[in-house]
Design an enzyme around this catalytic site. Sequence first.
Site, PDB file in Angstrom:
ATOM      1  CG  ASP A 135      -1.823  -0.807   1.678  1.00  0.00           C
ATOM      2  OD1 ASP A 135      -1.326  -2.353   0.569  1.00  0.00           O
ATOM      3  OD2 ASP A 135      -2.055  -0.784   2.781  1.00  0.00           O
ATOM      4  CD  GLN A 142       2.175  -1.379   5.543  1.00  0.00           C
ATOM      5  OE1 GLN A 142       1.504  -2.310   5.857  1.00  0.00           O
ATOM      6  NE2 GLN A 142       2.805   0.097   5.957  1.00  0.00           N
ATOM      7  CD  GLU A 192      -7.140  -5.393   3.925  1.00  0.00           C
ATOM      8  OE1 GLU A 192      -6.676  -6.002   4.513  1.00  0.00           O
ATOM      9  OE2 GLU A 192      -6.649  -5.562   2.503  1.00  0.00           O
TER      10      GLU A 192
HETATM   11  C1  FRU Z   1      -3.884  -3.528   2.460  1.00  0.00           C
HETATM   12  C2  FRU Z   1      -3.380  -4.154   4.122  1.00  0.00           C
HETATM   13  C3  FRU Z   1      -3.994  -3.137   4.797  1.00  0.00           C
HETATM   14  C4  FRU Z   1      -3.280  -3.657   5.872  1.00  0.00           C
HETATM   15  C5  FRU Z   1      -1.430  -3.479   5.239  1.00  0.00           C
HETATM   16  C6  FRU Z   1      -0.114  -4.499   5.433  1.00  0.00           C
HETATM   17  O1  FRU Z   1      -3.433  -4.013   1.572  1.00  0.00           O
HETATM   18  O2  FRU Z   1      -3.811  -5.666   4.107  1.00  0.00           O
HETATM   19  O3  FRU Z   1      -4.974  -2.947   5.112  1.00  0.00           O
HETATM   20  O4  FRU Z   1      -2.417  -2.173   6.874  1.00  0.00           O
HETATM   21  O5  FRU Z   1      -1.655  -4.286   3.723  1.00  0.00           O
HETATM   22  O6  FRU Z   1       1.061  -4.569   5.197  1.00  0.00           O
END
Ligand code: FRU
Length: 507
Positions: free
Chosen positions: A49, A65, A231
């Site tokens: 993300d 991420q 999410e």
């Molecule tokens: C979405 C997700 C989020 C979480 C992150 C973890 O792709 O699952 O909900 O914060 O990725 O890497």
Amino acid sequence: MDIKKVLIAGCIVLAAISSKAQKATNAKLYHEPYRPQAHFSPKTMWTNDPNGMVYYKGTYHLFFQHYPKATVWGPMHWGHAVSKDLIHWKQMPIALYPDKLGYIFSGSVVVDENNTSGFGTKGKPAMVAIFTHHDPKGEKSGSSVFQNQSIAYSLDEGATWTKYAANPVLKNPGIKDFRDPKVFWYAAGNKWVMSLATKDRITFYSSPNLKDWKKESDFGQMLGAHGGVWECPDLFPLKLNGKEYWVLLVSINPGGPNGGSATQYFVGHFDGSKFIPSSNQTKWIDFGPDNYAGVTWGNTGNRKVFLGWMGNWFYANDVPTLKWRNAMTIPRELSLKLTAGDIWLTSTPVEELDKIVTKTIKVDAELLAKNNNIFSVIKQTPTQYTLKFNTKAVKDYSVMLSNDAGEALVVGYDAKNSRYYIDRTKAGQNKFSKQFMPKAYAPRLSTSLTSDFELVVDVSSIELFADGGLSNLTGVFFPKKPYNRLSIINNGMEIEHLQIQPLKSIW
Ligand code: FRU
């Protein structure tokens, strides 16, 4: 000897050497097989993300991420990149590392102009990151309260971050999936508002200072798609004909329209406490398999720019790249549009993409008829294509990119079923995951007699924006050899406009 002059000259030489060295590193680093040339991807290793997107002092910040030790998902960090134009990115040192409270999951960044948090001063506001602390030990032990919201601040425009000593600031009330805070300043109520994904709904919280949070309301348990967990929400206002509406983005995994991950949206009203949708229809910002967890930049005034992760949890860990894995979409400008009695969200590539257009080739009917391989005029990816038909009825058409290895990627319109499609069946490697979906469809929402079609094609991704960004499809692909042929199959419609714009590498 004028020491000052010598020093300045020395600095210039050093700067030239370091920018040369940077270019040489980039030449190696950013040109591996399948590496996108017009999209952001991390220098090395894993990303999913986009996080903490905020515009501040002329710079677009993109956190992401990131697992810096492997090309698969792992203990999450926040990577960091900056850009002046949304197109060229410079990767910065890692912003947030996992700690004893857990991994650093998705979240947002705000600029605390009024110093409500007390982390900055009036003249020197802090940037504040609000993110999910995900405790892997808690998760393993079977606890349901292993995701909590925490904050960190930066007083040097995002370069370094300090975690708040009293984290977490919003404790889990007993909901396993309790994450991805997206925060903005709600001026009308003089407070911060957080949208949080809480399993099968979005919960709104408010705060005077980013530290103390109060629950306002829940939304969505009975609305929209529910094939998977909710999410990465985002709530923001957008105007249509001078009237303000609120848009709520919600990612869902799995349960997307073509399988796996996708992002739905709701248009409605927000009063500082509750979100009331104006329609019950399930709507998708992009129907394709590879646009997930997208949110918008904060602090961009009336302009709303969206960025998604070009991946799908069905197979993102398995795609055949080597030193890095996954990229972001092209940043997209969001608008509202009234179509067939309902309000829809459109997204189209930001105009800044023009910065890397190397030339504009207008293909007329004659050239098209004569030249079966328009690609011989372009000779490279990435490229942006715009195609417009002038027609009484939109008929079948398709654009095919192919290579000497017999691989072909097809994107087009199927009139019988009024839907656009991407067909990756023969586009390249796809055996890396059983869950890779070769075909993806997007319904045509527009009722217009003309049809326009915009494509951004990079080394390993295609983004289709049809009818001004009403019906979109994004997909990744992995050909053995670069595509070097382009053909357009058109069932007798008059092409009003076909324009091809090769794009320069951003690296
Ligand atoms: C979405 C997700 C989020 C979480 C992150 C973890 O792709 O699952 O909900 O914060 O990725 O890497």
